[in-house]
Structure formats: structure tokens, C-alpha cells
Design a protein around this motif. Structure first.
Motif, PDB file in Angstrom:
ATOM      1  N   ARG A  32       3.009  -6.881 -12.339  1.00  0.00           N
ATOM      2  CA  ARG A  32       2.024  -6.698 -13.107  1.00  0.00           C
ATOM      3  C   ARG A  32       2.531  -6.218 -14.350  1.00  0.00           C
ATOM      4  NH1 ARG A  32      -2.741  -6.620 -10.328  1.00  0.00           N
ATOM      5  NH2 ARG A  32      -3.682  -5.662 -12.091  1.00  0.00           N
ATOM      6  N   ASN A  36       0.925  -5.532 -18.100  1.00  0.00           N
ATOM      7  CA  ASN A  36       0.708  -3.919 -18.460  1.00  0.00           C
ATOM      8  C   ASN A  36       1.760  -3.649 -19.621  1.00  0.00           C
ATOM      9  OD1 ASN A  36      -1.018  -3.582 -16.356  1.00  0.00           O
ATOM     10  ND2 ASN A  36       0.719  -2.952 -15.005  1.00  0.00           N
ATOM     11  N   ARG A 223       1.557   1.432 -15.277  1.00  0.00           N
ATOM     12  CA  ARG A 223       0.698   1.511 -14.171  1.00  0.00           C
ATOM     13  C   ARG A 223      -0.398   2.743 -14.562  1.00  0.00           C
ATOM     14  NH1 ARG A 223       4.961   3.601 -11.516  1.00  0.00           N
ATOM     15  NH2 ARG A 223       4.997   5.985 -11.546  1.00  0.00           N
ATOM     16  N   ASP A 226      -3.500   0.660 -15.915  1.00  0.00           N
ATOM     17  CA  ASP A 226      -3.845  -0.491 -15.026  1.00  0.00           C
ATOM     18  C   ASP A 226      -4.737  -0.314 -14.061  1.00  0.00           C
ATOM     19  OD1 ASP A 226      -3.751  -2.900 -13.388  1.00  0.00           O
ATOM     20  OD2 ASP A 226      -1.830  -2.901 -13.004  1.00  0.00           O
ATOM     21  N   GLN A 229      -4.691  -2.341 -10.400  1.00  0.00           N
ATOM     22  CA  GLN A 229      -3.353  -2.175  -9.227  1.00  0.00           C
ATOM     23  C   GLN A 229      -3.819  -1.948  -7.781  1.00  0.00           C
ATOM     24  OE1 GLN A 229      -0.879   1.148 -10.178  1.00  0.00           O
ATOM     25  NE2 GLN A 229      -2.284   1.680 -11.353  1.00  0.00           N
TER      26      GLN A 229
END
Ligand code: ZN
Length: 283
Positions: A32, A36, A223, A226, A229
Motif C-alpha cells: 500500500r 500512501n 498508514r 490510510d 488498510q
């Protein structure tokens, strides 16, 4: 002085679970990091003059050198966050030094510039691991940003006693230190400038805290913004809350922060300091 920093690691590099220890598992997770990091670079490029320091894992540099190249291409500076994202006090001096060295080599090979900035995973350098600063100085690191001068899940360094730029001396070496800043309120030292703390505090209060702080050292992760996730299995309730609370609104909060305040990278901030008058912490 507001400093913008990011620790560039994947969404699963959370230190409170066996997942983070075992590199063999990392390839089985969804990647990811590209989207990101792009989200962060996009937000910064929409606001002229906002400069940041990206502490990158050597593991990311090895697997996705394009990400390191892209951050450098946008004109931001790059430091090391080790290669393998382990806790410093668990590694010990020899493993820590080779891990940092490996990350520096990987990043330097990509950007063609010397790496002189460092942040430890989980702020895991504390009063029992002063040898880590010695290792960093030996490797050519000039500025460290690993001190969390309050209680922290991975120890922190409460005894450091300062939340402002400082010179650390230890066994004949010295290193510039930019710790996380603290806000004193009713006898308590509060952290607000990154991670779960940033997501927890509502924006108006956050804005007030930034305005009242003469020095702010932010620390974000890709993260942190995000909301799509997956949740890592096996985390404690407290860690789960800290890792996933407020994800939906975190990015718009971050963008408001960029609108309201000016940020510099670590080197830019260091250049404005009269280090001959900076406080000294002897370890
Ligand atoms: Zn990290």
C-alpha cells in the motif's frame, strides 16, 4: 520552528506484533506504500514551500527504489529509519549498527547523496541504549530524531528531560538531536504532533497547540492517513485504538495543518539554530 517528518514504512510495520519481526511474512501482505506516499507528496506539492524529511526503511529502498527516487525528485530530504524496522534495545550494538549501515548504503546508492539523518523505529533509543548514539556518529549520522522524551510504548526516554533541539554528548562523541516536542499542561507533558496522538486531538485544539509551541517536531507514517488498510490481527486493545482511531479524518486534518502553518525539513531547521548556545545533554 515547525518540522515535518515521515517514517516511510508499510502499513504492517507495527512493532507490537510478531508480524513486524518476521520479514518472511512481509511479502504476503498487500503493498500500500505507493499510493500512501503519493498522497503525502501530492499534498506537499500543492502547497509551495512545504519541505519535509522522510526517514525511509532500507527494506523499502531495496524493494521499491522508485519511491526513494520520487521523494528525492520532489526535493525533500531523506534520512534512515534502519533497514529492518526492529527495536534498537532488542538488536544490541552490532546488529543495530549493521542494520543502519545497510539502510544508508541502499538509500545513498539510489539518491547519490550522503545520508546524515536518522530516526529509530518506535523511538526505541532510551537511557539504557546510549551506545546507539555512538554507533550513529561512527556511521556519519549528524542529526538524530529518535528521542521521545516521555513515556512511550517502546520505552521512550523520559529522563532526557528536553523537548527541544539539543546536543547529545557520550564518550567523546557528539550528535545533534531533534526530539519530539512536549506541551506542558497541568503538570503533565503532552505529545500531540504525530501518530495516534495527532489523530486523537480535534483540529481546533491541535491548531492551538501548534500556535503555542515555539518548536514542533511532527512524525507521521503513510498508514496514518490510510483509512482502507486492513487491521493487523493480534494487537492489544490499546494498540488497536492507537493505530486505527481517527483514520477517516486524519488526512483532511493534515491538509488543514499544511494550510495553516509553514514547515521545514530537519536540515532547514538545523541551519537556523545557533548550536554553540544549544542545551547539552551528557549521557
Ligand atoms: Zn517506524
Amino acid at each position: 520552528m515547525n518540522i515535518l517528518t515521515f517514517d516511510i514504512e508499510e502499513w504492517f510495520h507495527i512493532l507490537d506484533t510478531g508480524v513486524s519481526r518476521d520479514e518472511a511474512m512481509w511479502d504476503s501482505f498487500e503493498a500500500r506504500i505507493h499510493a500512501n506516499v503519493d498522497r503525502i507528496l501530492g499534498a506537499l506539492s500543492r502547497r509551495k514551500g512545504q519541505r519535509a524529511t522522510f526517514f525511509c526503511l532500507g527494506w523499502i529502498a531495496k524493494k521499491y527504489p522508485d519511491i526513494i527516487r520520487k521523494i528525492d525528485g520532489y526535493g525533500h530530504e531523506i534520512g534512515s529509519h534502519t533497514s529492518m524496522h526492529q527495536l534498537v534495545y532488542e538488536q544490541g550494538p552490532a546488529r543495530f549498527e549493521s542494520d543502519v549501515k545497510d539502510s544508508m548504503r541502499r538509500i545513498e546508492d539510489i539518491i547519490g547523496k550522503k545520508v546524515v539523518l536518522f530516526r529509530a523505529p518506535g523511538f526505541s533509543i532510551g537511557k539504557n541504549t546510549p551506545w546507539a548514539f555512538e554507533c550513529l556518529a561512527r556511521l556519519g549520522i549528524q542529526i538524530d530524531c529518535s528521542v521521545f522524551p516521555a513515556a512511550h510504548g517502546h520505552g521512550g526516554f523520559r529522563e532526557f528531560g528536553r523537548g527541544e533541539p539539543t546536543i547529545i554528548t557520550y564518550q567523546g562523541m557528539s550528535l545533534k538531536e531533534f526530539p519530539i516536542n512536549l506541551f506542558s499542561f497541568l503538570g503533565k507533558n503532552l505529545v500531540f504532533s504525530g501518530g495516534g496522538y495527532f489523530r486523537l486531538v480535534p483540529y481546533p485544539l491541535l491548531s492551538m497547540l501548534f500556535k503555542r509551541s515555539s518548536y514542533a517536531m511532527t512524525y507521521f507514517h503513510p498508514r496514518d492517513f490510510d483509512a482502507s488498510q486492513k487491521v493487523i490481527e493480534g494487537l492489544s486493545m490499546a494498540r488497536r485504538f492507537k493505530s486505527y482511531y481517527g483514520l477517516q479524518s486524519a488526512f483532511s486534518k493534515f491538509e488543514r495543518l499544511l494550510e495553516e502553518f509553514s514547515f521545514s525539513d530537519v536540515s532547514g531547521a538545523a541551519a537556523t539554530i545557533d548550536w554553540s548556545n544549544a542545551p547539552i545533554v551528557k549521557l
